[in-house]
Design an enzyme around this catalytic site. Sequence first.
Site, PDB file in Angstrom:
ATOM      1  N   GLN A 120      10.258  -7.987  -7.475  1.00 14.09           N
ATOM      2  CA  GLN A 120      10.354  -6.616  -6.991  1.00 14.09           C
ATOM      3  C   GLN A 120      11.593  -5.956  -7.597  1.00 14.09           C
ATOM      4  O   GLN A 120      12.719  -6.416  -7.393  1.00 14.09           O
ATOM      5  CB  GLN A 120      10.440  -6.548  -5.466  1.00 14.09           C
ATOM      6  CG  GLN A 120      10.386  -5.074  -5.005  1.00 14.09           C
ATOM      7  CD  GLN A 120      10.521  -4.873  -3.513  1.00 14.09           C
ATOM      8  OE1 GLN A 120      11.511  -5.259  -2.920  1.00 14.09           O
ATOM      9  NE2 GLN A 120       9.518  -4.255  -2.910  1.00 14.09           N
ATOM     10  N   TYR A 200      14.290   3.708  -0.415  1.00 13.39           N
ATOM     11  CA  TYR A 200      15.153   3.512  -1.582  1.00 13.39           C
ATOM     12  C   TYR A 200      14.793   4.520  -2.682  1.00 13.39           C
ATOM     13  O   TYR A 200      13.982   5.412  -2.468  1.00 13.39           O
ATOM     14  CB  TYR A 200      15.083   2.049  -2.025  1.00 13.39           C
ATOM     15  CG  TYR A 200      15.547   1.116  -0.924  1.00 13.39           C
ATOM     16  CD1 TYR A 200      16.889   1.054  -0.560  1.00 13.39           C
ATOM     17  CD2 TYR A 200      14.634   0.357  -0.200  1.00 13.39           C
ATOM     18  CE1 TYR A 200      17.320   0.236   0.479  1.00 13.39           C
ATOM     19  CE2 TYR A 200      15.054  -0.471   0.846  1.00 13.39           C
ATOM     20  CZ  TYR A 200      16.406  -0.524   1.183  1.00 13.39           C
ATOM     21  OH  TYR A 200      16.820  -1.323   2.213  1.00 13.39           O
ATOM     22  N   ARG A 247       4.936  -0.882  -4.796  1.00 13.08           N
ATOM     23  CA  ARG A 247       4.917  -0.874  -3.332  1.00 13.08           C
ATOM     24  C   ARG A 247       5.197   0.543  -2.851  1.00 13.08           C
ATOM     25  O   ARG A 247       6.133   1.199  -3.314  1.00 13.08           O
ATOM     26  CB  ARG A 247       5.967  -1.826  -2.754  1.00 13.08           C
ATOM     27  CG  ARG A 247       5.844  -1.934  -1.237  1.00 13.08           C
ATOM     28  CD  ARG A 247       6.693  -3.035  -0.633  1.00 13.08           C
ATOM     29  NE  ARG A 247       5.865  -3.823   0.294  1.00 13.08           N
ATOM     30  CZ  ARG A 247       6.333  -4.467   1.353  1.00 13.08           C
ATOM     31  NH1 ARG A 247       7.617  -4.470   1.625  1.00 13.08           N
ATOM     32  NH2 ARG A 247       5.524  -5.153   2.140  1.00 13.08           N
ATOM     33  N   GLY A 337       5.811 -11.238   5.860  1.00  9.18           N
ATOM     34  CA  GLY A 337       7.252 -11.347   5.661  1.00  9.18           C
ATOM     35  C   GLY A 337       7.864 -12.396   6.573  1.00  9.18           C
ATOM     36  O   GLY A 337       8.043 -13.562   6.185  1.00  9.18           O
ATOM     37  N   ARG A 338       8.144 -11.995   7.824  1.00  7.91           N
ATOM     38  CA  ARG A 338       8.839 -12.919   8.735  1.00  7.91           C
ATOM     39  C   ARG A 338       8.110 -14.249   8.926  1.00  7.91           C
ATOM     40  O   ARG A 338       8.764 -15.298   8.997  1.00  7.91           O
ATOM     41  CB  ARG A 338       9.111 -12.198  10.060  1.00  7.91           C
ATOM     42  CG  ARG A 338      10.199 -11.130   9.903  1.00  7.91           C
ATOM     43  CD  ARG A 338      10.197 -10.119  11.009  1.00  7.91           C
ATOM     44  NE  ARG A 338       9.004  -9.262  10.961  1.00  7.91           N
ATOM     45  CZ  ARG A 338       8.788  -8.231  11.769  1.00  7.91           C
ATOM     46  NH1 ARG A 338       9.690  -7.940  12.698  1.00  7.91           N
ATOM     47  NH2 ARG A 338       7.695  -7.501  11.648  1.00  7.91           N
TER      48      ARG A 338
HETATM   49  C1  LIG Z   1      14.814  -9.856   6.269  1.00 12.58           C
HETATM   50  C2  LIG Z   1      13.888  -8.826   5.665  1.00 12.58           C
HETATM   51  C3  LIG Z   1      14.139  -8.371   4.375  1.00 12.58           C
HETATM   52  C4  LIG Z   1      13.270  -7.451   3.763  1.00 12.58           C
HETATM   53  N1  LIG Z   1      13.499  -7.074   2.465  1.00 12.58           N
HETATM   54  C5  LIG Z   1      12.600  -6.287   1.823  1.00 12.58           C
HETATM   55  C6  LIG Z   1      12.747  -6.003   0.437  1.00 12.58           C
HETATM   56  O1  LIG Z   1      13.668  -6.473  -0.262  1.00 12.58           O
HETATM   57  N2  LIG Z   1      11.808  -5.199  -0.133  1.00 12.58           N
HETATM   58  C7  LIG Z   1      10.749  -4.679   0.579  1.00 12.58           C
HETATM   59  O2  LIG Z   1       9.926  -3.957   0.017  1.00 12.58           O
HETATM   60  N3  LIG Z   1      10.591  -4.952   1.892  1.00 12.58           N
HETATM   61  C8  LIG Z   1      11.464  -5.756   2.518  1.00 12.58           C
HETATM   62  N4  LIG Z   1      11.245  -6.101   3.832  1.00 12.58           N
HETATM   63  C9  LIG Z   1       9.998  -5.698   4.512  1.00 12.58           C
HETATM   64  C10 LIG Z   1       8.958  -6.831   4.414  1.00 12.58           C
HETATM   65  O3  LIG Z   1       8.479  -6.952   3.078  1.00 12.58           O
HETATM   66  C11 LIG Z   1       7.761  -6.587   5.363  1.00 12.58           C
HETATM   67  O4  LIG Z   1       7.146  -5.379   5.018  1.00 12.58           O
HETATM   68  C12 LIG Z   1       8.172  -6.572   6.835  1.00 12.58           C
HETATM   69  O5  LIG Z   1       8.941  -7.725   7.130  1.00 12.58           O
HETATM   70  C13 LIG Z   1       6.975  -6.518   7.805  1.00 12.58           C
HETATM   71  O6  LIG Z   1       6.114  -7.626   7.591  1.00 12.58           O
HETATM   72  P1  LIG Z   1       6.079  -8.876   8.613  1.00 12.58           P
HETATM   73  O7  LIG Z   1       5.641  -8.334   9.943  1.00 12.58           O
HETATM   74  O8  LIG Z   1       5.043  -9.803   8.041  1.00 12.58           O
HETATM   75  O9  LIG Z   1       7.451  -9.454   8.650  1.00 12.58           O
HETATM   76  C14 LIG Z   1      12.139  -6.968   4.476  1.00 12.58           C
HETATM   77  C15 LIG Z   1      11.910  -7.416   5.790  1.00 12.58           C
HETATM   78  C16 LIG Z   1      12.758  -8.343   6.383  1.00 12.58           C
HETATM   79  C17 LIG Z   1      12.459  -8.851   7.774  1.00 12.58           C
END
Ligand SMILES: Cc1cc2nc3c(=O)[nH]c(=O)nc-3n(C[C@H](O)[C@H](O)[C@H](O)COP(=O)(O)O)c2cc1C
Length: 383
Positions: A120, A200, A247, A337-338
């Site tokens: 990314q 961003y 994205r 993500g999480r």
């Molecule tokens: C610790 C953390 C860091 C993240 N960093 C990014 C990132 O660098 N780029 C991005 O597009 N989204 C980032 N996100 C968003 C995640 O890609 C994702 O959309 C979000 O966690 C919701 O999905 P989930 O419910 O499966 O966690 C981040 C989320 C978390 C929790």
Amino acid sequence: MKRSDGRSGSQGIHRDPAGLGPTVSLYESAVFGALQLSNRVVMAPLTRTRADDDGVPTDVMVEYYRQRAGQGLIISEGTWPAAEGKSYPGQPGIVTPAQIEGWRSVTEAVHASGGTIVMQLMHGGRVSHPAISGEPRVVAPSALAAPGQTRTPAGKADLPVAHALTAEEIPLVVEQFAQAARNAIEAGFDGVEVHGANGYLVHEFLSPVSNIREDQYGGSPENRARFAIEVTGAVAAAVGAERTGIRLSPQHNIQGVLEEDDADVRDTYTAVAERLAPLGLAFVDVLNASPTGELVQHIRATLGAPLIVNSGFATPTSREEAEALVADGWADAVAAGRPVIANPDLVERWQSGAELNEPRPELFYGSTAEGYTDYPSLESVRA
Ligand SMILES: Cc1cc2nc3c(=O)[nH]c(=O)nc-3n(C[C@H](O)[C@H](O)[C@H](O)COP(=O)(O)O)c2cc1C
């Protein structure tokens, strides 16, 4: 589609532009452009701040990504294409030879474990600070500050008023993205994702609140879409559209990047999707609270690339949600993500119905292996 959260999908719209058929399972393989996915669970991009002070990936990052190679596709943490785009201490870059070499160790480890990984490319725009980036200014479409504070190595600080990029400077930033994409491929990545989401730089151009320019990059939806289109076009020209994704997070309304007028949002993202469609991108990755809703499915149908969805931060992505989104044809893959932070072997766990580890959010942005590479795999628990 009836969902347990009460949201229901729109009916009668064009689904499945990739022709994958409505009965595909989350655990089936897929081909997105030049990318081979062994299943449709995508590791969402996740900033984890474990790079060294020079933005070079560390050994613990190699192990972290290696552990997660069983997801059908890994999208790396947001990685800066220029020092001005660094938003957080410990965030890696893809600019210097040392950064390229560091990432090569990551991609080799993922490939050796049978995974596919894209980088990314994240330019933080006005969500940065000179005390974090080491650069004298932060840049954005307009001379506005993002609301709130950020954590610098010297303590908390207000986010600064940005330098509004001039029309002459914008092509230089576009080229930084293109060069970063070339560097990512040199480092062994299978492709790249332009970060056009979450408040961003690219997203800052899309919103009429963070972009109040009066030139060809501001004003109308088409003008505000121009920067996203130019960046993605330049990246695709540099490394191949079949290795390029983007994205988007329409109406995420985060970091002062507000998109509150539904008609304007639709026009802006229609402009992005219409202009990107002819490129033939590998995928579009959309973060939105309603992946089955009209807006996300309209972007999918207009852009015509395989769709990865993520329903955002409200609740962590669940197995039931991910399985249904793919099985019912609303998406070609789901980004988690999480759940992937806490479960390196998430696909195996979801597929077998095994118990899940709980994430430890207080360690998401740590600087050590704790809360990073120490989540147990099923294999280690059973051993
Ligand atoms: C610790 C953390 C860091 C993240 N960093 C990014 C990132 O660098 N780029 C991005 O597009 N989204 C980032 N996100 C968003 C995640 O890609 C994702 O959309 C979000 O966690 C919701 O999905 P989930 O419910 O499966 O966690 C981040 C989320 C978390 C929790």
